[in-house]
Write an enzyme that holds these catalytic residues in place. Sequence first.
Site, short mmCIF file in Angstrom:
data_model
loop_
_atom_site.label_atom_id
_atom_site.label_comp_id
_atom_site.label_asym_id
_atom_site.label_seq_id
_atom_site.Cartn_x
_atom_site.Cartn_y
_atom_site.Cartn_z
N LYS A 91 0.85 -1.19 0.00
CA LYS A 91 0.00 0.00 0.00
C LYS A 91 0.89 1.25 0.00
CE LYS A 91 -4.16 -1.82 1.90
NZ LYS A 91 -3.75 -3.15 1.42
N ASP A 125 -1.02 -1.85 -4.32
CA ASP A 125 -2.46 -1.85 -4.04
C ASP A 125 -3.00 -0.44 -4.30
OD1 ASP A 125 -2.57 -4.49 -3.19
OD2 ASP A 125 -2.36 -4.01 -1.07
N MET A 126 -4.31 -0.36 -4.56
CA MET A 126 -4.91 0.96 -4.71
C MET A 126 -5.70 1.28 -3.44
SD MET A 126 -5.00 3.56 -6.67
CE MET A 126 -4.73 3.28 -8.41
N ARG A 175 -4.37 -5.34 -11.51
CA ARG A 175 -5.39 -6.14 -10.84
C ARG A 175 -6.68 -5.34 -10.92
NH1 ARG A 175 -4.26 -5.95 -4.90
NH2 ARG A 175 -2.74 -7.60 -5.28
N LYS A 178 -13.33 -4.35 -7.34
CA LYS A 178 -14.45 -3.40 -7.27
C LYS A 178 -14.04 -2.12 -6.53
CE LYS A 178 -18.20 -6.78 -7.14
NZ LYS A 178 -19.28 -7.36 -6.32
N GLY A 179 -13.28 -2.28 -5.45
CA GLY A 179 -12.91 -1.13 -4.60
C GLY A 179 -13.57 -1.26 -3.25
N LYS A 192 -24.51 -1.79 -6.85
CA LYS A 192 -23.75 -2.99 -7.21
C LYS A 192 -23.78 -3.28 -8.72
CE LYS A 192 -23.02 -7.78 -6.06
NZ LYS A 192 -23.02 -8.84 -5.10
N HIS A 218 -14.80 -12.17 -5.88
CA HIS A 218 -15.41 -13.42 -5.43
C HIS A 218 -16.87 -13.47 -5.89
CE1 HIS A 218 -12.60 -11.84 -2.28
NE2 HIS A 218 -11.98 -12.92 -2.66
N ARG A 281 -12.84 -6.91 6.09
CA ARG A 281 -13.25 -8.22 5.58
C ARG A 281 -14.52 -8.71 6.27
NH1 ARG A 281 -9.73 -7.16 2.29
NH2 ARG A 281 -11.63 -6.56 1.30
P1 FDA Z 1 -18.71 -9.01 -3.26
O1 FDA Z 1 -18.32 -8.12 -2.13
O2 FDA Z 1 -20.04 -8.77 -3.89
O3 FDA Z 1 -18.59 -10.48 -2.76
C1 FDA Z 1 -19.03 -11.55 -3.57
C2 FDA Z 1 -19.19 -12.78 -2.71
O4 FDA Z 1 -17.93 -13.17 -2.18
C3 FDA Z 1 -20.06 -12.59 -1.47
O5 FDA Z 1 -21.42 -12.70 -1.77
C4 FDA Z 1 -19.53 -13.71 -0.59
O6 FDA Z 1 -20.08 -14.93 -1.00
C5 FDA Z 1 -18.07 -13.68 -0.88
N1 FDA Z 1 -17.34 -12.79 0.04
C6 FDA Z 1 -16.84 -11.57 -0.22
N2 FDA Z 1 -16.17 -11.07 0.83
C7 FDA Z 1 -16.26 -12.00 1.80
C8 FDA Z 1 -15.76 -12.09 3.12
N3 FDA Z 1 -15.03 -11.12 3.65
N4 FDA Z 1 -16.03 -13.22 3.85
C9 FDA Z 1 -16.75 -14.22 3.32
N5 FDA Z 1 -17.25 -14.21 2.06
C10 FDA Z 1 -17.01 -13.12 1.31
N6 FDA Z 1 -9.79 -3.26 -2.99
C11 FDA Z 1 -9.20 -2.03 -3.13
O7 FDA Z 1 -9.86 -1.01 -2.99
N7 FDA Z 1 -7.86 -1.97 -3.40
C12 FDA Z 1 -7.09 -3.07 -3.59
O8 FDA Z 1 -5.90 -2.95 -3.86
C13 FDA Z 1 -7.71 -4.35 -3.46
N8 FDA Z 1 -7.01 -5.51 -3.63
C14 FDA Z 1 -7.67 -6.72 -3.69
C15 FDA Z 1 -7.00 -7.89 -4.02
C16 FDA Z 1 -7.69 -9.08 -4.20
C17 FDA Z 1 -6.92 -10.31 -4.61
C18 FDA Z 1 -9.10 -9.12 -4.03
C19 FDA Z 1 -9.88 -10.37 -4.26
C20 FDA Z 1 -9.77 -7.98 -3.63
C21 FDA Z 1 -9.09 -6.77 -3.46
N9 FDA Z 1 -9.74 -5.61 -3.07
C22 FDA Z 1 -9.09 -4.40 -3.16
C23 FDA Z 1 -11.10 -5.70 -2.47
C24 FDA Z 1 -12.19 -5.52 -3.50
O9 FDA Z 1 -12.21 -4.19 -3.93
C25 FDA Z 1 -13.56 -5.87 -2.90
O10 FDA Z 1 -13.82 -5.04 -1.82
C26 FDA Z 1 -13.67 -7.32 -2.44
O11 FDA Z 1 -13.03 -8.20 -3.32
C27 FDA Z 1 -15.13 -7.74 -2.37
O12 FDA Z 1 -15.71 -7.62 -3.62
P2 FDA Z 1 -16.11 -8.86 -4.54
O13 FDA Z 1 -15.77 -8.49 -5.94
O14 FDA Z 1 -15.45 -10.09 -4.06
O15 FDA Z 1 -17.68 -8.93 -4.47
#
Ligand code: FDA
Length: 299
Positions: A91, A125-126, A175, A178-179, A192, A218, A281
């Site tokens: 970061k 990271d952002m 990478r 969503k953010g 969403k 995810h 998380r």
């Molecule tokens: P969403 O939040 O809709 O989740 C989809 C599904 O995943 C949920 O319905 C659930 O089933 C499962 N899930 C998600 N989070 C969970 C949890 N904590 N516990 C259990 N189940 C869960 N953001 C950012 O601003 N800067 C960055 O540099 C990064 N870097 C980064 C790296 C990687 C490898 C990932 C996967 C994510 C990031 N993020 C990030 C975070 C990203 O922006 C986002 O907040 C999360 O990935 C959650 O969004 P989803 O796309 O997973 O969808």
Amino acid sequence: MKLINTFIYTILRLSPKRIVKIFSKRYVAGFSFKETLDICKNLNNEGFALTLDILGEHTKTKQESAFITNQYKKLLTTINEEKINANISIKPSHIGHDLSIDFFEENLLTLIKKAQELSNFVRIDMESSQLTDDTIYIYKKLSKEYSNFGIVLQSYLFRTYDDIKSLDKSKLNFRLCKGIYKESADIAYQNKQKINESYLAILDYAISNQIYVGIATHDETLLKESYKIIKKHSADRKNFEFQGLYGVPLKKWYKKHFENDYKVRIYVPFGINWYEYSLRRIKENPSIAKYVIKNLFKR
Ligand code: FDA
């Protein structure tokens, strides 16, 4: 659902840290790298590549940021010595951005050079939108000379589609997520569906232009659509990977990625600054109520 998550998150924020620590164990691999090492080896053995993150952000002194930079240097050496298949994620505010952009650049450059020496890679990271301009500026500046580092782009920001077009396609490695930070409706989608539409438009642009992209989500809907985009453009699997966070269950999809011979990387955070990351998380866990109750009764 959002209300329940916010309610439980608020309660946890007001609770003693030791309560939050109970839940952090799912998302944080260890407090030291030594503790994390076995987890890394096991994940490698299961076929996952990794990106390792030393937890923490917004360091307040030059000494502290220099210390973290040095920790990352040591981490790169250990990854090399232990033959772990992992790069590092950093970061900007953890290595000195809050002190000055020059200091951030200096520390980042130290790590890029160290990674280059060891044939490794650095992911920046952002963070929140206050750092987006500076992060992209430094990325553009250093990527003229170095290719072993990449950036993260967030689909919730209105600006991201233009940002990606402003970057050199032939060098870009990013990478896509969503953010996670709370951003105002003036600059970021709040809905969403809009965030997902933006995600897929950016992904389509990347894949159709052979830009290396880490598909970090995810979200089942996004994963399904990502597969369609990959197929539509007959994307070369050398140009993309899937990424997930340590502790978030995604077994079915990981199995599918491996069956397709797609690369999967897990983001593995560790370290003593586990608090803020864990809360973020926990707030995103859709089964937060069940999860919190289950863990409290386990004790
Ligand atoms: P969403 O939040 O809709 O989740 C989809 C599904 O995943 C949920 O319905 C659930 O089933 C499962 N899930 C998600 N989070 C969970 C949890 N904590 N516990 C259990 N189940 C869960 N953001 C950012 O601003 N800067 C960055 O540099 C990064 N870097 C980064 C790296 C990687 C490898 C990932 C996967 C994510 C990031 N993020 C990030 C975070 C990203 O922006 C986002 O907040 C999360 O990935 C959650 O969004 P989803 O796309 O997973 O969808």
